[in-house]
Design an enzyme around this catalytic site. Structure first.
Site, PDB file in Angstrom:
ATOM      1  CB  SER A 288      42.743  32.645  28.287  1.00  0.00           C
ATOM      2  OG  SER A 288      41.644  31.834  27.876  1.00  0.00           O
ATOM      3  CE  LYS A 289      38.100  33.869  35.678  1.00  0.00           C
ATOM      4  NZ  LYS A 289      36.928  33.276  35.016  1.00  0.00           N
ATOM      5  NE  ARG A 290      37.932  34.052  26.593  1.00  0.00           N
ATOM      6  CZ  ARG A 290      38.689  35.146  26.645  1.00  0.00           C
ATOM      7  NH1 ARG A 290      38.456  36.050  27.578  1.00  0.00           N
ATOM      8  NH2 ARG A 290      39.665  35.342  25.775  1.00  0.00           N
TER       9      ARG A 290
ATOM     10  CG  ASP B 244      36.507  29.996  33.874  1.00  0.00           C
ATOM     11  OD1 ASP B 244      37.079  29.601  34.911  1.00  0.00           O
ATOM     12  OD2 ASP B 244      36.303  31.196  33.623  1.00  0.00           O
TER      13      ASP B 244
ATOM     14  CB  SER C  34      39.007  32.654  39.332  1.00  0.00           C
ATOM     15  OG  SER C  34      38.285  33.538  38.508  1.00  0.00           O
TER      16      SER C  34
END
Length: 499
Positions: A258-260, A263, A283
């Site tokens: 996921s994007k998380r 990050d 992002s």
């Protein structure tokens, strides 16, 4: 029939790594089989539409080099290629399903359905329960007619058979079986006059003559609905073949990437930078991080697919030639950013110096000022092997500007040269070698050191710190050729004066 595949994303945000890989596998399969690669934007859910997402999708595919045969901008014989522009097409098929008894009208409100879910966490709108809910199967014809005349909101649901095994052949997974008792009577047409994904997807694939549906495994549970729709609409003989791709997993293999995760672990999960129109949150993308599109595509191809050989670096044409759906694995593929970096470094090494200079020219200009392209071409050739990302060029500022103030640590390692090295003598020695090549300079430098009773290693360390500012970098003769004699002497004098 010639191969026709589509990539059909929803414009609900930026294109994730998994979405780009789905597009890539469709693209490779189409090119391998001399077929058509089509982009269709599935925007039937207007509530989730995100401004800018559609353009982002097209820009991302273009950066990856995935040229479209048909699409919104390209046109084609099967348009429009945006579902919201096709909404006039779908009602007739919903009506056909109602007339044949394969679909029914349901009046249940959102609040009523939510109450059902609270009362029964396993609630499913299916054959077992539909007779007790508010729909055209449970209500009298007069009641249904009255509700429709009163413009009461309704949806159309598919009527899934009560006791049937639905068989699907998946090119990757083989035979997959679903029992109809496990399948909901999905909404296929909404109260706002728009179809849901299920109906629009089937109608569009049929009308666009799609031969193969290659999509993520999250759509596998919906496939029995799609198979039933093909059957109920009389299109079973032209139903496309299905291939459901494995998930792209977190680096530790524990769940979907996921994007998380990006990050948290410091890597991008989108091909290009994305700024959220709702929050303004930015992002990062692989492009802006300094990836070459060719390396990104090569890396992405290996997230789930294996060529069956030891080869890892593939040109686009080699990927096309080698690609088969059968070589895609069933299990999820762990994303490894270190491997992604390796791919990029290898691709940078393979670039010729002039092409690399063009690619980093803007970065260098912004950071160090404009450079003559011939100089930049020679400069990048000296440090190409040290680049992982294109942006890494900004770590080699000494190629474009002299060090003004040398660090104490670097100077402490060359202090022993102070009393035995003469800058004037060195300048007199090197000026006649202004146009010499690196090989001649190397032998000349050794000769100068020997003549002046200086250890070659000590002198080279001093020259390196003078020219680079630290004790690592390209070979000294190559640097002197690049910088020129005058700049070389200027840097040496500056460094010597700070000892």
């Amino acid at each position: 029939m010639s191969v026709r595949v589509r990539f059909a994303p929803s414009p609900t945000g930026p294109l994730h790594l998994g979405g780009v890989r789905t597009a890539l596998y469709n693209y490779l399969f189409a090119k391998k089989n001399g077929g058509a690669f089509i982009l269709r934007i599935e925007d039937t859910d207007q509530n989730r539409f995100v401004p800018g997402a559609e353009k982002y999708i097209m820009d991302a595919l273009a950066w990856c080099g995935m040229t479209l045969n048909e699409g919104i901008n390209e046109g084609g014989n099967y348009g429009p290629y945006r579902q919201s522009d096709r909404k006039h097409l779908y009602k007739q098929f919903a009506d056909k399903l109602l007339e044949s008894g394969h679909a029914y009208i349901a009046f249940d409100t959102a609040d009523e359905l939510e109450a059902q879910r609270k009362a029964n966490p396993n609630f499913s709108y299916n054959a077992a329960i539909r007779g007790s809910l508010k729909n055209s199967l449970s209500l009298s014809n007069d009641e249904v007619k009255k509700r429709l005349e009163n413009d009461e909101p309704f949806v159309v649901r598919i009527k899934v058979p009560e006791d049937e095994e639905i068989r699907i052949h998946d090119i990757i997974r083989g035979a997959v079986f679903f029992h109809s008792s496990q399948v909901d009577d999905k909404v296929i047409f909404k109260s706002d006059g728009m179809p849901t994904y299920h109906l629009a997807n089937i109608v569009d694939d049929h009308l666009m003559k799609i031969t193969h549906v290659i999509r993520g495994e999250e759509w596998l549970p919906s496939t029995p609905i799609h198979v039933l729709l093909y059957r109920f609409l009389g299109w079973e003989s032209t139903m496309p073949q299905f291939a459901h791709l494995p998930l792209i997993l977190k680096p530790d293999g524990n769940g979907k990437l996921s994007k998380r995760d990006g990050d948290r672990l410091g890597f991008p999960v989108f091909p290009l930078n994305w700024t959220s129109p709702e929050t303004g949150e930015e992002s990062s993308g692989f492009k802006e991080r300094g990836f070459l599109p060719e390396s990104f595509v090569n890396m992405l191809a290996f997230l789930g697919w294996n060529p069956g050989t030891e080869q890892e670096l593939f040109t686009e044409q080699e990927l096309i030639d080698a690609f088969t759906i059968e070589n895609i694995g069933k299990s999820g593929a762990k994303f490894d950013f270190e491997k992604a970096k390796w791919f990029n470094a290898e691709y940078i090494k393979k670039l010729n110096n002039q092409d690399l200079a063009v690619l980093v020219n803007e970065i260098v200009t912004q950071k160090f000022g404009a450079q003559e392209i011939g100089y930049l071409t020679t400069a990048v050739g000296l440090i190409k092997e040290r680049l992982t990302f294109l942006n890494d060029i900004d770590q080699f500022g000494y190629l474009f500007q002299a060090t003004e103030k040398y660090g104490e640590t670097a100077l402490s390692k060359i202090n022993n040269i102070k009393d035995i090295f003469s800058v004037d003598a060195f300048e007199n020695f090197i000026q006649p070698l202004d146009n010499a090549e690196a090989v001649a300079l190397e032998s000349g430098l050794k000769e100068f050191a020997t003549t002046n009773n200086i250890k070659v290693g000590d002198m080279m360390k001093f020259l390196r710190v003078s020219l680079v500012g630290e004790l690592s970098g390209p070979t000294i003769p190559d640097l002197i050729v690049l910088l020129g004699i005058n700049e070389t002497v200027k840097r040496i004098r500056n460094c010597y004066n700070q000892l």
